[in-house]
Design a protein around this motif. Sequence first.
Motif, short mmCIF file in Angstrom:
data_model
loop_
_atom_site.label_atom_id
_atom_site.label_comp_id
_atom_site.label_asym_id
_atom_site.label_seq_id
_atom_site.Cartn_x
_atom_site.Cartn_y
_atom_site.Cartn_z
N ARG A 297 0.83 -1.20 0.00
CA ARG A 297 0.00 0.00 0.00
C ARG A 297 0.87 1.25 0.00
O ARG A 297 0.56 2.23 -0.70
N LEU A 298 1.95 1.23 0.76
CA LEU A 298 2.87 2.37 0.75
C LEU A 298 3.51 2.52 -0.63
O LEU A 298 3.60 3.63 -1.17
N LEU A 299 3.97 1.40 -1.20
CA LEU A 299 4.55 1.44 -2.54
C LEU A 299 3.57 2.01 -3.55
O LEU A 299 3.92 2.87 -4.37
N SER A 300 2.33 1.53 -3.52
CA SER A 300 1.32 1.99 -4.46
C SER A 300 1.09 3.49 -4.34
O SER A 300 1.13 4.23 -5.34
N ARG A 301 0.86 3.96 -3.14
CA ARG A 301 0.55 5.38 -2.96
C ARG A 301 1.74 6.26 -3.31
O ARG A 301 1.57 7.34 -3.90
N PHE A 302 2.93 5.80 -2.97
CA PHE A 302 4.11 6.61 -3.25
C PHE A 302 4.38 6.67 -4.76
O PHE A 302 4.61 7.75 -5.31
N VAL A 303 4.35 5.53 -5.43
CA VAL A 303 4.65 5.50 -6.86
C VAL A 303 3.62 6.27 -7.66
O VAL A 303 3.96 7.05 -8.57
N LEU A 304 2.35 6.07 -7.34
CA LEU A 304 1.30 6.73 -8.12
C LEU A 304 1.29 8.24 -7.90
O LEU A 304 0.85 8.98 -8.78
N SER A 305 1.78 8.70 -6.77
CA SER A 305 1.84 10.15 -6.52
C SER A 305 3.21 10.75 -6.82
O SER A 305 3.36 11.97 -6.82
N HIS A 306 4.20 9.89 -7.09
CA HIS A 306 5.55 10.36 -7.42
C HIS A 306 6.06 9.58 -8.64
O HIS A 306 6.96 8.75 -8.54
N PRO A 307 5.47 9.82 -9.81
CA PRO A 307 5.80 8.99 -10.98
C PRO A 307 7.20 9.19 -11.54
O PRO A 307 7.66 8.35 -12.32
N ASN A 308 7.87 10.24 -11.15
CA ASN A 308 9.16 10.56 -11.78
C ASN A 308 10.35 10.50 -10.83
O ASN A 308 11.39 11.11 -11.09
N VAL A 309 10.22 9.76 -9.73
CA VAL A 309 11.35 9.66 -8.80
C VAL A 309 12.45 8.80 -9.39
O VAL A 309 12.22 8.00 -10.31
N ASN A 310 13.66 8.95 -8.87
CA ASN A 310 14.82 8.23 -9.39
C ASN A 310 15.09 6.99 -8.53
O ASN A 310 15.72 7.08 -7.48
N TRP A 311 14.59 5.84 -8.98
CA TRP A 311 14.88 4.59 -8.30
C TRP A 311 16.30 4.13 -8.61
O TRP A 311 16.82 4.42 -9.69
N THR A 312 16.90 3.41 -7.69
CA THR A 312 18.25 2.89 -7.93
C THR A 312 18.25 1.38 -8.07
O THR A 312 19.12 0.82 -8.74
N ALA A 313 17.30 0.68 -7.44
CA ALA A 313 17.23 -0.78 -7.55
C ALA A 313 16.79 -1.16 -8.97
O ALA A 313 15.91 -0.52 -9.55
N ARG A 314 17.38 -2.21 -9.50
CA ARG A 314 17.19 -2.57 -10.90
C ARG A 314 15.72 -2.72 -11.30
O ARG A 314 15.29 -2.19 -12.31
N TRP A 315 14.94 -3.46 -10.52
CA TRP A 315 13.59 -3.79 -10.94
C TRP A 315 12.55 -2.80 -10.47
O TRP A 315 11.35 -3.08 -10.48
N PHE A 316 12.99 -1.60 -10.08
CA PHE A 316 12.05 -0.53 -9.74
C PHE A 316 11.89 0.47 -10.87
O PHE A 316 11.00 1.32 -10.83
N GLY A 317 12.76 0.41 -11.87
CA GLY A 317 12.64 1.29 -13.02
C GLY A 317 12.01 0.57 -14.20
O GLY A 317 11.88 -0.66 -14.21
#
Length: 206
Positions: free
Chosen positions: A115-135
Amino acid sequence: MTQTTDSTPSGAGSTGTREALLAVAERLFLADGYDKVSVRAICAAADANPAAVHYHFGTKDDLTIALLESRLAPCWSDAMSSIDPGTDSVRHIVDVLLAPFVELQTDPTGHLHLRLLSRFVLSHPNVNWTARWFGLDPFADILLDAIPGLPARAARRRWALAFQLILLRFGSTEPLDAQAVDALAGFVTAGLSAPPDPSPSEKENE
């Protein structure tokens, strides 16, 4: 923990302080929600200098990225890396992707992480992930190998839409049952595996 001067965060350079901030942020985010938790509250709960989050992470968003990656990235690393897009079907790729979501939603803490992942990603679509499978890039590369002729821009767009739907569904209050997961997998597979569209929306240069 003894606090230092205002200009130097307590435990500066200490992995202990960094991990304490992650643990406290996780507890507060899961209990109260991302939006209701301030950087000051995180530092106070960790008994750290008010500048500690800035020192160790940069911003609240950067701390959240580090938290989600540290907790969730291992769930996908081995399984996704084992995919062979030359032989594996798109449905198999989607099933491998969804399996950790299905497992996590059955665990109370794991479900809160989703739920945290969902809310954060959907409200922050352009953040810079560093882990391979998050981009999107690794997923786009897989799809490009699986569907010859698909433009790279289209592959990224398809995955972006797919993840929006996946996160919306798994980020809901109630876990998905097996039938709902199967329907979701089928819908996502159809969207990802459609033949290249000759219309302008999927051309490389828009």
